[in-house]
Design a protein around this motif. Structure first.
Motif, PDB file in Angstrom:
ATOM      1  N   ALA A  39     -29.594   7.319 -36.187  1.00  0.00           N
ATOM      2  CA  ALA A  39     -29.971   8.629 -36.758  1.00  0.00           C
ATOM      3  C   ALA A  39     -28.737   9.341 -37.320  1.00  0.00           C
ATOM      4  CB  ALA A  39     -30.664   9.482 -35.702  1.00  0.00           C
ATOM      5  N   ASP A  40     -27.626   9.299 -36.582  1.00  0.00           N
ATOM      6  CA  ASP A  40     -26.392   9.953 -37.042  1.00  0.00           C
ATOM      7  C   ASP A  40     -25.842   9.292 -38.309  1.00  0.00           C
ATOM      8  OD1 ASP A  40     -26.513  11.820 -35.023  1.00  0.00           O
ATOM      9  OD2 ASP A  40     -25.041  10.801 -33.739  1.00  0.00           O
ATOM     10  N   VAL A  41     -25.972   7.972 -38.403  1.00  0.00           N
ATOM     11  CA  VAL A  41     -25.532   7.271 -39.613  1.00  0.00           C
ATOM     12  C   VAL A  41     -26.388   7.725 -40.799  1.00  0.00           C
ATOM     13  CG1 VAL A  41     -25.450   5.003 -40.749  1.00  0.00           C
ATOM     14  CG2 VAL A  41     -24.519   5.282 -38.434  1.00  0.00           C
ATOM     15  N   PHE A  42     -27.712   7.808 -40.596  1.00  0.00           N
ATOM     16  CA  PHE A  42     -28.590   8.267 -41.674  1.00  0.00           C
ATOM     17  C   PHE A  42     -28.284   9.711 -42.080  1.00  0.00           C
ATOM     18  CE2 PHE A  42     -31.813   4.839 -40.718  1.00  0.00           C
ATOM     19  CZ  PHE A  42     -31.762   4.273 -41.983  1.00  0.00           C
ATOM     20  N   LYS A  43     -27.877  10.530 -41.119  1.00  0.00           N
ATOM     21  CA  LYS A  43     -27.539  11.928 -41.424  1.00  0.00           C
ATOM     22  C   LYS A  43     -26.180  12.045 -42.104  1.00  0.00           C
ATOM     23  CE  LYS A  43     -30.088  13.693 -37.443  1.00  0.00           C
ATOM     24  NZ  LYS A  43     -29.927  14.189 -36.054  1.00  0.00           N
ATOM     25  N   GLY A  44     -25.430  10.943 -42.187  1.00  0.00           N
ATOM     26  CA  GLY A  44     -24.127  10.968 -42.841  1.00  0.00           C
ATOM     27  C   GLY A  44     -22.993  11.441 -41.958  1.00  0.00           C
ATOM     28  N   LYS A  45     -23.190  11.473 -40.637  1.00  0.00           N
ATOM     29  CA  LYS A  45     -22.111  11.919 -39.736  1.00  0.00           C
ATOM     30  C   LYS A  45     -20.932  10.952 -39.754  1.00  0.00           C
ATOM     31  CE  LYS A  45     -24.662  14.731 -36.458  1.00  0.00           C
ATOM     32  NZ  LYS A  45     -24.973  14.959 -35.058  1.00  0.00           N
ATOM     33  N   VAL A  63     -28.135  -9.104 -42.436  1.00  0.00           N
ATOM     34  CA  VAL A  63     -28.517  -9.540 -41.105  1.00  0.00           C
ATOM     35  C   VAL A  63     -29.564  -8.571 -40.575  1.00  0.00           C
ATOM     36  CG1 VAL A  63     -26.682  -8.255 -39.898  1.00  0.00           C
ATOM     37  CG2 VAL A  63     -27.615 -10.329 -38.872  1.00  0.00           C
ATOM     38  N   GLU A  64     -30.485  -9.106 -39.778  1.00  0.00           N
ATOM     39  CA  GLU A  64     -31.485  -8.256 -39.136  1.00  0.00           C
ATOM     40  C   GLU A  64     -31.134  -8.162 -37.660  1.00  0.00           C
ATOM     41  OE1 GLU A  64     -36.322  -7.668 -38.976  1.00  0.00           O
ATOM     42  OE2 GLU A  64     -35.495  -9.517 -39.793  1.00  0.00           O
ATOM     43  N   VAL A  65     -31.052  -6.950 -37.150  1.00  0.00           N
ATOM     44  CA  VAL A  65     -30.725  -6.730 -35.740  1.00  0.00           C
ATOM     45  C   VAL A  65     -31.767  -5.815 -35.112  1.00  0.00           C
ATOM     46  CG1 VAL A  65     -28.228  -7.054 -36.032  1.00  0.00           C
ATOM     47  CG2 VAL A  65     -29.183  -4.773 -36.239  1.00  0.00           C
ATOM     48  N   ARG A  66     -31.881  -5.936 -33.820  1.00  0.00           N
ATOM     49  CA  ARG A  66     -32.833  -5.116 -33.072  1.00  0.00           C
ATOM     50  C   ARG A  66     -32.049  -4.095 -32.249  1.00  0.00           C
ATOM     51  NH1 ARG A  66     -35.741  -7.022 -28.211  1.00  0.00           N
ATOM     52  NH2 ARG A  66     -37.310  -5.454 -27.857  1.00  0.00           N
ATOM     53  N   VAL A  67     -32.470  -2.844 -32.324  1.00  0.00           N
ATOM     54  CA  VAL A  67     -31.817  -1.758 -31.585  1.00  0.00           C
ATOM     55  C   VAL A  67     -32.828  -1.239 -30.577  1.00  0.00           C
ATOM     56  CG1 VAL A  67     -30.774   0.510 -31.780  1.00  0.00           C
ATOM     57  CG2 VAL A  67     -30.364  -1.188 -33.558  1.00  0.00           C
ATOM     58  N   VAL A  68     -32.419  -1.214 -29.300  1.00  0.00           N
ATOM     59  CA  VAL A  68     -33.347  -0.872 -28.240  1.00  0.00           C
ATOM     60  C   VAL A  68     -32.991   0.424 -27.528  1.00  0.00           C
ATOM     61  CG1 VAL A  68     -34.381  -1.684 -26.075  1.00  0.00           C
ATOM     62  CG2 VAL A  68     -33.795  -3.325 -27.853  1.00  0.00           C
ATOM     63  N   ASP A  69     -31.741   0.515 -27.077  1.00  0.00           N
ATOM     64  CA  ASP A  69     -31.410   1.635 -26.185  1.00  0.00           C
ATOM     65  C   ASP A  69     -31.283   2.960 -26.933  1.00  0.00           C
ATOM     66  OD1 ASP A  69     -28.303   2.177 -26.523  1.00  0.00           O
ATOM     67  OD2 ASP A  69     -28.616   0.003 -26.548  1.00  0.00           O
ATOM     68  N   PRO A  70     -31.558   4.042 -26.241  1.00  0.00           N
ATOM     69  CA  PRO A  70     -31.555   5.380 -26.865  1.00  0.00           C
ATOM     70  C   PRO A  70     -30.228   5.750 -27.535  1.00  0.00           C
ATOM     71  CG  PRO A  70     -32.570   5.477 -24.697  1.00  0.00           C
ATOM     72  CD  PRO A  70     -31.998   4.102 -24.846  1.00  0.00           C
ATOM     73  N   GLY A  71     -29.117   5.317 -26.956  1.00  0.00           N
ATOM     74  CA  GLY A  71     -27.816   5.627 -27.543  1.00  0.00           C
ATOM     75  C   GLY A  71     -27.665   5.027 -28.932  1.00  0.00           C
ATOM     76  N   HIS A  72     -28.072   3.783 -29.078  1.00  0.00           N
ATOM     77  CA  HIS A  72     -27.987   3.136 -30.385  1.00  0.00           C
ATOM     78  C   HIS A  72     -28.988   3.738 -31.374  1.00  0.00           C
ATOM     79  CE1 HIS A  72     -25.618  -0.101 -28.398  1.00  0.00           C
ATOM     80  NE2 HIS A  72     -25.008  -0.058 -29.576  1.00  0.00           N
ATOM     81  N   LEU A  73     -30.155   4.138 -30.888  1.00  0.00           N
ATOM     82  CA  LEU A  73     -31.126   4.796 -31.771  1.00  0.00           C
ATOM     83  C   LEU A  73     -30.557   6.124 -32.282  1.00  0.00           C
ATOM     84  CD1 LEU A  73     -34.399   4.063 -29.770  1.00  0.00           C
ATOM     85  CD2 LEU A  73     -33.706   3.033 -31.942  1.00  0.00           C
ATOM     86  N   ARG A  74     -29.874   6.854 -31.413  1.00  0.00           N
ATOM     87  CA  ARG A  74     -29.220   8.111 -31.797  1.00  0.00           C
ATOM     88  C   ARG A  74     -28.105   7.836 -32.824  1.00  0.00           C
ATOM     89  NH1 ARG A  74     -29.252   9.611 -27.056  1.00  0.00           N
ATOM     90  NH2 ARG A  74     -27.180   8.977 -26.431  1.00  0.00           N
ATOM     91  N   MET A  75     -27.362   6.748 -32.596  1.00  0.00           N
ATOM     92  CA  MET A  75     -26.302   6.371 -33.518  1.00  0.00           C
ATOM     93  C   MET A  75     -26.885   6.098 -34.915  1.00  0.00           C
ATOM     94  SD  MET A  75     -23.885   2.986 -33.564  1.00  0.00           S
ATOM     95  CE  MET A  75     -25.304   1.959 -33.907  1.00  0.00           C
TER      96      MET A  75
END
Length: 191
Positions: free
Chosen positions: A35-41, A21-33
């Motif tokens: 980033a945290d997923v990519f960092k493996g948190k 699925v393709e989703v759009r992420v807009v708000d800063p909180g989700h963008l931070r989330m």
């Protein structure tokens, strides 16, 4: 089985194992989330929004991977997610930044099995559906039209029906009830 904490990304959509699925992420909180997923948190779970209930979403979700992303002209982020593992959401809490974290437990995915007999109609109809909806088809590098579980799950993701009804089928031990349901739906439109 061991529980695991996951970030929740919730939409009015369904994503199942091997689906995309393709989703759009807009708000800063989700963008931070993201980033945290990519960092493996923590891992990411895609869940279907639930209008009412003790949880903000239905208790069945899918752990997913971010397999592609693009920054859009409006500075939002387009993510392509691929479902990996079904999970049950045991509890969820909202953090200060309004993001949801969930305690999850893995569930058994549907087993791959060959699509046979009259159910091949379902596979052919899905192939036609993708021809008419190339945006969805382009999300996949491979399609598995020979696998009953894969075909059933893709139909559940795209059928225009209430999410609560889809999840009744998702929570079955295998794809057989979904195969029967989709076959009856197709036959009712052919007759």
């Amino acid at each position: 089985m061991q529980t695991r904490e996951m970030a929740l990304l919730m939409r009015d959509a369904l994503l199942l194992p091997q689906g995309r699925v393709e989703v759009r992420v807009v708000d800063p909180g989700h963008l931070r989330m993201v980033a945290d997923v990519f960092k493996g948190k923590y891992a990411l779970a895609f869940a279907t929004i639930r209008p009412r209930g003790s949880l903000p979403c239905y208790p069945t979700a899918t752990q997913c991977d971010i397999i592609d992303f693009n920054q859009l002209e409006d500075d939002s982020l387009s993510l392509v997610l691929e479902g990996r593992q079904r999970v049950s959401i045991l509890s969820a809490a909202q953090a200060k930044d309004k993001l949801w974290m969930a305690r999850t437990l893995p569930c058994r995915n549907w087993q791959e099995e060959p699509i046979k007999g009259e159910f091949e109609l379902i596979s052919a109809a899905l192939e036609q559906f993708y021809e008419v909806n190339p945006d969805l088809f382009e999300l996949y590098s491979q399609v598995h039209l020979e696998d009953a579980a894969w075909v059933s799950q893709r139909w559940l993701e795209v059928l225009p029906m209430y999410n609560k009804d889809k999840l009744v089928l998702v929570n079955q031990p295998d794809c057989h009830k979904t195969l029967d349901f989709v076959l009856q739906l197709i036959k009712s439109h052919v007759d």
